[in-house]
Design an enzyme around this catalytic site. Structure first.
Site, PDB file in Angstrom:
ATOM      1  N   ASP A 169      30.764  85.882  52.464  1.00 37.88           N
ATOM      2  CA  ASP A 169      30.318  84.575  51.961  1.00 37.88           C
ATOM      3  C   ASP A 169      30.343  83.532  53.077  1.00 37.88           C
ATOM      4  O   ASP A 169      29.722  82.477  52.957  1.00 37.88           O
ATOM      5  CB  ASP A 169      31.216  84.103  50.808  1.00 37.88           C
ATOM      6  CG  ASP A 169      30.597  84.351  49.443  1.00 37.88           C
ATOM      7  OD1 ASP A 169      29.350  84.452  49.363  1.00 37.88           O
ATOM      8  OD2 ASP A 169      31.343  84.445  48.451  1.00 37.88           O
TER       9      ASP A 169
ATOM     10  N   LYS B  83      23.877  89.674  42.278  1.00 33.46           N
ATOM     11  CA  LYS B  83      24.346  90.210  43.556  1.00 33.46           C
ATOM     12  C   LYS B  83      24.515  91.729  43.485  1.00 33.46           C
ATOM     13  O   LYS B  83      24.120  92.457  44.396  1.00 33.46           O
ATOM     14  CB  LYS B  83      25.659  89.539  43.953  1.00 33.46           C
ATOM     15  CG  LYS B  83      25.492  88.068  44.341  1.00 33.46           C
ATOM     16  CD  LYS B  83      26.824  87.330  44.423  1.00 33.46           C
ATOM     17  CE  LYS B  83      26.599  85.853  44.702  1.00 33.46           C
ATOM     18  NZ  LYS B  83      27.844  85.060  44.670  1.00 33.46           N
TER      19      LYS B  83
ATOM     20  N   GLN C 177      34.043  85.247  43.345  1.00 32.73           N
ATOM     21  CA  GLN C 177      33.108  84.290  42.758  1.00 32.73           C
ATOM     22  C   GLN C 177      33.825  83.003  42.356  1.00 32.73           C
ATOM     23  O   GLN C 177      34.848  83.035  41.677  1.00 32.73           O
ATOM     24  CB  GLN C 177      32.414  84.910  41.535  1.00 32.73           C
ATOM     25  CG  GLN C 177      31.355  84.030  40.910  1.00 32.73           C
ATOM     26  CD  GLN C 177      30.158  83.798  41.825  1.00 32.73           C
ATOM     27  OE1 GLN C 177      29.714  84.684  42.536  1.00 32.73           O
ATOM     28  NE2 GLN C 177      29.634  82.582  41.801  1.00 32.73           N
TER      29      GLN C 177
END
Length: 293
Positions: free
Chosen positions: A119, A52, A96
């Site tokens: 997200d 990412k 995460q």
């Protein structure tokens, strides 16, 4: 059989994102800014976060990574999220997963400002998605929609079977494929570990989205001729023959299923790359204030 090539589509879309990021920099003097928080040293998480960050750099975004040991307290993590929420230079924030057992992932998800939730996991974004309102769509389903659109896959009136009901992929995917839009307008069946007659249900699908997290779960005898198969699985196994030390397997037995399909995604090289694009597109939208003013 034709490949839904995540590598090709993601590279094409990242070029478009980079052009928009450059325009933002020229107009405002700042880059879109994504912040990631990584707790612990899980191998998969390390790989995903590194990818990412690397992709942010590639498209001209600013990226910042905050790392914590597994011993970090829940309160400390929530305080850091609050600090980032208030930072006007930050457009997107991701934490995460998975997190250590002593940290409640729901508390963490809800603590993130929904206007920076790139997200797409926050209840506000999921609720707005349910009502077909502007929102940050969960990154993996968003990536899948972009792939279907790129290849002009006809979805209207098709029977879509989603295997797996997670809040990250399965459940939102089932909602998105049923919406009155393109891609969408499917008749959707959401299946899971308690579904009876799973083989027969999957066997009736025009479109299969496999997101159950079990290596090669979908076998050739579960797939009808000409089906479209989207494999979300990322099952890591140690391997002595690969440079990375591990090998990725999908939720679909690709070698045996692929000959029966009209379109199929590979693993790697499919949905995983599109998830990153979904994240980048959401971050870009946050920077442009196109969803939340």
């Amino acid at each position: 059989m034709q490949l839904l090539d995540g590598k090709f589509v993601s590279e094409k879309l990242k070029q478009e994102i980079a052009a928009e990021a450059a325009a933002i920099l020229e107009a405002t003097g700042r880059k879109p800014h994504l912040v990631a928080i990584l707790v612990g040293h899980d191998g998969g998480s390390e790989t995903y976060v590194a990818s990412k960050m690397k992709n942010c750099e590639k498209v001209g975004f600013k990226s910042t990574l905050f790392r914590y040991e597994e011993t970090v307290t829940e309160a400390e993590l929530l305080n850091k999220i609050e600090e980032i929420n208030k930072d006007e230079d930050v457009d997107g924030l991701i934490v995460q997963l998975p997190l250590p057992k002593h940290i409640d992932p729901e508390k963490v998800t809800e603590k993130i400002d929904h206007r920076k939730d790139v997200d797409g996991f926050h209840p506000v974004n999921l609720g707005r998605m349910m009502r077909n309102l502007p929102c940050f769509v969960p990154a993996t389903p968003y990536g899948i929609l972009m792939m279907l659109e790129e290849y002009k896959i006809d979805t209207a009136g098709k029977h879509c079977v989603v295997i797996g009901r997670s809040n990250i992929v399965g459940s939102p995917m089932s909602i998105l494929m049923a919406r009155n839009t393109y891609p969408g307008n499917c008749t959707v069946t959401l299946t899971h570990s308690k579904t009876r007659n799973l083989k027969e249900i999957v066997g009736s699908a025009d479109i299969i989205v496999a997101a159950i997290g079990r290596k090669q779960f979908v076998t050739a005898d579960m797939v009808k001729e000409g089906a479209i198969v989207i494999d979300v699985g990322m099952n890591r196994e140690e391997s002595a023959v690969t440079k990375s030390g591990y090998k990725l397997y999908g939720d679909v037995d690709f070698d045996n299923v692929a000959p029966k399909t009209s379109w199929i995604t590979p693993v790697p090289g499919g949905v995983g790359l599109m998830t990153i694009v979904g994240l980048l597109k959401n971050t870009l939208a946050s920077a442009k204030k196109t969803i939340y003013k």
